[in-house]
Design an enzyme around this catalytic site. Structure first.
Site, PDB file in Angstrom:
ATOM      1  N   LYS A  66      21.058  39.931  30.903  1.00 45.10           N
ATOM      2  CA  LYS A  66      20.738  38.793  31.452  1.00 45.10           C
ATOM      3  C   LYS A  66      21.086  38.663  33.172  1.00 45.10           C
ATOM      4  CE  LYS A  66      21.341  35.956  27.385  1.00 45.10           C
ATOM      5  NZ  LYS A  66      21.939  34.545  26.871  1.00 45.10           N
ATOM      6  N   ASP A 103      19.388  28.644  28.610  1.00 50.25           N
ATOM      7  CA  ASP A 103      20.597  28.563  27.802  1.00 50.25           C
ATOM      8  C   ASP A 103      21.482  27.240  28.109  1.00 50.25           C
ATOM      9  OD1 ASP A 103      20.366  30.880  26.125  1.00 50.25           O
ATOM     10  OD2 ASP A 103      21.442  32.155  27.753  1.00 50.25           O
ATOM     11  N   ASN A 148      40.437  31.268  27.532  1.00 49.31           N
ATOM     12  CA  ASN A 148      39.874  32.510  27.061  1.00 49.31           C
ATOM     13  C   ASN A 148      41.038  33.328  26.544  1.00 49.31           C
ATOM     14  OD1 ASN A 148      37.345  34.430  26.712  1.00 49.31           O
ATOM     15  ND2 ASN A 148      38.411  35.451  28.478  1.00 49.31           N
ATOM     16  N   THR A 150      41.328  36.550  27.467  1.00 49.85           N
ATOM     17  CA  THR A 150      41.593  36.992  28.686  1.00 49.85           C
ATOM     18  C   THR A 150      41.822  36.068  29.753  1.00 49.85           C
ATOM     19  OG1 THR A 150      40.351  39.090  27.885  1.00 49.85           O
ATOM     20  CG2 THR A 150      41.254  38.862  30.224  1.00 49.85           C
TER      21      THR A 150
HETATM   22  P1  NAP Z   1      30.006  37.766  26.143  1.00 45.58           P
HETATM   23  O1  NAP Z   1      29.692  37.339  27.672  1.00 45.58           O
HETATM   24  O2  NAP Z   1      30.268  39.051  25.752  1.00 45.58           O
HETATM   25  O3  NAP Z   1      31.406  36.835  25.954  1.00 45.58           O
HETATM   26  C1  NAP Z   1      32.320  37.123  24.911  1.00 45.58           C
HETATM   27  C2  NAP Z   1      33.372  36.095  24.771  1.00 45.58           C
HETATM   28  O4  NAP Z   1      34.036  36.270  23.608  1.00 45.58           O
HETATM   29  C3  NAP Z   1      34.504  36.333  25.931  1.00 45.58           C
HETATM   30  O5  NAP Z   1      35.220  35.258  26.409  1.00 45.58           O
HETATM   31  C4  NAP Z   1      35.438  37.166  25.077  1.00 45.58           C
HETATM   32  O6  NAP Z   1      36.978  37.217  25.452  1.00 45.58           O
HETATM   33  C5  NAP Z   1      35.476  36.479  23.687  1.00 45.58           C
HETATM   34  N1  NAP Z   1      35.801  37.324  22.492  1.00 45.58           N
HETATM   35  C6  NAP Z   1      35.169  38.396  22.042  1.00 45.58           C
HETATM   36  N2  NAP Z   1      35.992  38.825  20.913  1.00 45.58           N
HETATM   37  C7  NAP Z   1      37.031  37.958  20.816  1.00 45.58           C
HETATM   38  C8  NAP Z   1      38.203  37.960  19.884  1.00 45.58           C
HETATM   39  N3  NAP Z   1      38.092  38.890  19.041  1.00 45.58           N
HETATM   40  N4  NAP Z   1      39.018  36.986  20.228  1.00 45.58           N
HETATM   41  C9  NAP Z   1      39.108  35.916  21.169  1.00 45.58           C
HETATM   42  N5  NAP Z   1      37.970  36.133  21.936  1.00 45.58           N
HETATM   43  C10 NAP Z   1      36.909  37.023  21.863  1.00 45.58           C
HETATM   44  O7  NAP Z   1      29.180  36.956  25.228  1.00 45.58           O
HETATM   45  P2  NAP Z   1      28.146  35.794  25.260  1.00 45.58           P
HETATM   46  O8  NAP Z   1      26.890  36.128  25.938  1.00 45.58           O
HETATM   47  O9  NAP Z   1      28.705  34.540  26.023  1.00 45.58           O
HETATM   48  O10 NAP Z   1      28.005  35.204  23.764  1.00 45.58           O
HETATM   49  C11 NAP Z   1      29.127  34.696  22.918  1.00 45.58           C
HETATM   50  C12 NAP Z   1      28.714  34.457  21.624  1.00 45.58           C
HETATM   51  O11 NAP Z   1      27.581  33.142  21.901  1.00 45.58           O
HETATM   52  C13 NAP Z   1      27.614  35.349  20.986  1.00 45.58           C
HETATM   53  O12 NAP Z   1      28.145  35.342  19.495  1.00 45.58           O
HETATM   54  C14 NAP Z   1      26.329  35.032  20.976  1.00 45.58           C
HETATM   55  O13 NAP Z   1      25.574  35.344  20.157  1.00 45.58           O
HETATM   56  C15 NAP Z   1      26.486  33.521  21.045  1.00 45.58           C
HETATM   57  N6  NAP Z   1      25.215  33.000  21.883  1.00 45.58           N
HETATM   58  C16 NAP Z   1      24.369  31.971  21.193  1.00 45.58           C
HETATM   59  C17 NAP Z   1      23.370  31.346  21.764  1.00 45.58           C
HETATM   60  C18 NAP Z   1      22.799  30.428  21.072  1.00 45.58           C
HETATM   61  O14 NAP Z   1      21.570  29.916  21.586  1.00 45.58           O
HETATM   62  N7  NAP Z   1      23.254  29.976  19.892  1.00 45.58           N
HETATM   63  C19 NAP Z   1      23.299  31.465  23.023  1.00 45.58           C
HETATM   64  C20 NAP Z   1      23.826  32.646  23.741  1.00 45.58           C
HETATM   65  C21 NAP Z   1      25.008  33.034  23.122  1.00 45.58           C
HETATM   66  P3  NAP Z   1      37.335  38.403  26.561  1.00 45.58           P
HETATM   67  O15 NAP Z   1      37.255  37.969  27.816  1.00 45.58           O
HETATM   68  O16 NAP Z   1      38.836  38.043  26.195  1.00 45.58           O
HETATM   69  O17 NAP Z   1      36.916  39.463  26.228  1.00 45.58           O
END
Ligand code: NAP
Length: 275
Positions: A66, A103, A148, A150
Site C-alpha cells: 500500500k 479503506d 498498540n 508496541t
Molecule cells: P499491519 O500494518 O501489519 O499492522 C498490524 C497491527 O497488529 C500492529 O499494530 C501490530 O502491533 C498488531 N499486532 C499484530 N500481532 C499482534 C499480537 N499478537 N498482539 C497484539 N498486537 C498485534 O496490518 P494492517 O494492514 O493494519 O491490518 C490489520 C488487520 O486488519 C489485518 O487482519 C487485516 O486483514 C485487517 N484489515 C481488514 C480490512 C477490511 O476491509 N476488513 C482492511 C484492512 C485491513 P505491533 O505494532 O506491536 O507489531
C-alpha cells in the site's frame, strides 16, 4: 476486455475477486474480469507500471504494497495522501496511475453517523489503524485514543493524527480493532487469549457499547463474540471489506455498486485470511 485485479503478496486467499466478479456479473458487464495479482515486493513497481498495457483499468492493493503504491502513483488523492497509503489504483490511457484510498472512506461509510461526537479507541498502529484514524476524524469523533502492543508506534501515530496514545485500553463509546489479532488464531485457542493480546479481558469488552473488528474470518472473531455476549453493537470486517470494495468498483466502472450482491459473495467464501 477491461481487467481489474488485486495486487498483493500473498494474495491467494483474497475475497476481492469473488466480491468484484459477482458485482460485474450482476450488472451484466460482460468481458470485465477481476483477478488475483500475486506480485512480490521486488517486482511491484515494474509489474504495476505494465498493467495498463495488458488491459488493466484498475487494481486494488493490499499487504505489503500500500505504501509502495502511493509512492509510484501520480496523481494522488487528498485522502490517500492523508492516510499515507493507497489501496486503489486507476490506470489511465495516457499512462498516468492515479492513487486513491477507499479503506478509510469504506470504514466511514460502514460506520455511518456512529463516530460523530464519540470517544473512540483504536487498537493497533499499522496501515489499517491509519485509515481508521482518518475515518474517525472525518466522522467527527470527539476524542480519539490509540493503544498498540508496541507503544512507541501508538505514540507516533497518535501525534500524526492529533489523537492520544494510551498505555492500556480504556472505556470508550466505540472500539475499533485494527490489529491482526484473531486472524490466525487457531480455532482451539481460547477467546481469552485473543482478548489478552488486545490488552482486554472479557468483562472489559462490555465497557464498549459499539465494537468494530477489521479482522474477518468465517464465524465471529473472539472480540465480536465477547461484544455480542455483552449486548454491544458490532460491525464485522466483511462489511468493511465490502464497503471499501464498493467505492473502488464505482471509481473504476462509474456504475452503482450492487452492495447486497457483494455482501453475499463475500460471505460465501469461507477462506480465513486477509483480503
Ligand atoms: P499491519 O500494518 O501489519 O499492522 C498490524 C497491527 O497488529 C500492529 O499494530 C501490530 O502491533 C498488531 N499486532 C499484530 N500481532 C499482534 C499480537 N499478537 N498482539 C497484539 N498486537 C498485534 O496490518 P494492517 O494492514 O493494519 O491490518 C490489520 C488487520 O486488519 C489485518 O487482519 C487485516 O486483514 C485487517 N484489515 C481488514 C480490512 C477490511 O476491509 N476488513 C482492511 C484492512 C485491513 P505491533 O505494532 O506491536 O507489531
Amino acid at each position: 476486455m477491461p481487467r481489474l485485479g488485486v495486487l498483493g503478496w500473498p494474495v491467494a486467499h483474497s475475497r476481492s475477486p469473488a466480491i468484484h466478479n459477482a458485482a460485474l456479473a450482476s450488472l451484466a458487464m460482460d468481458g470485465w474480469r477481476y483477478q488475483r495479482l500475486p506480485v512480490p515486493p521486488s517486482l511491484f513497481v515494474e509489474t504495476t507500471r505494465s498493467l495498463r498495457a495488458s488491459g488493466f483499468v484498475g487494481a486494488n492493493v493490499t499487504i505489503p504494497h500500500k505504501q509502495a503504491a502511493l509512492a509510484l502513483a501520480g496523481p494522488v488523492s487528498e485522502t490517500a495522501s492523508a492516510i499515507g497509503a493507497a489501496n486503489t489504483l486507476t490506470f489511465h490511457a495516457d499512462g498516468e496511475i492515479a492513487a486513491e484510498n477507499t479503506d478509510g472512506p469504506g470504514l466511514l461509510a460502514a460506520l455511518g453517523s456512529s463516530a460523530r461526537g464519540a470517544r473512540a479507541l483504536v487498537l493497533g498502529a499499522g496501515g489499517s489503524a491509519r485509515a481508521a484514524l482518518w475515518a474517525l476524524r472525518q466522522g467527527g469523533a470527539s476524542e480519539i485514543l490509540v493503544w498498540n502492543r508496541t507503544s512507541e508506534r501508538a505514540r507516533a501515530l497518535a501525534s500524526e493524527f492529533g489523537a492520544q496514545a494510551v498505555a492500556e485500553p480504556t472505556a470508550a463509546d466505540l472500539l475499533i480493532n485494527c490489529t491482526s489479532v484473531g486472524l490466525q488464531l487457531e480455532r482451539s485457542a481460547s477467546e481469552g487469549e485473543a482478548l489478552n493480546q488486545l490488552g482486554l479481558t472479557f468483562d472489559q469488552v462490555g465497557e464498549y457499547p459499539y465494537v468494530v473488528d477489521l479482522v474477518y474470518r468465517s464465524g465471529s472473531t473472539a472480540l465480536l463474540a465477547a461484544a455480542t455476549a455483552h449486548g454491544s453493537r458490532t460491525l464485522d470486517g466483511l462489511e468493511i471489506l465490502v464497503a471499501q470494495g464498493a467505492l473502488s468498483f464505482e471509481l473504476w466502472t462509474g456504475r452503482q455498486p450492487p452492495l447486497e450482491v457483494m455482501r453475499r459473495a463475500a460471505g460465501q467464501d469461507h477462506a480465513e485470511h486477509a483480503y
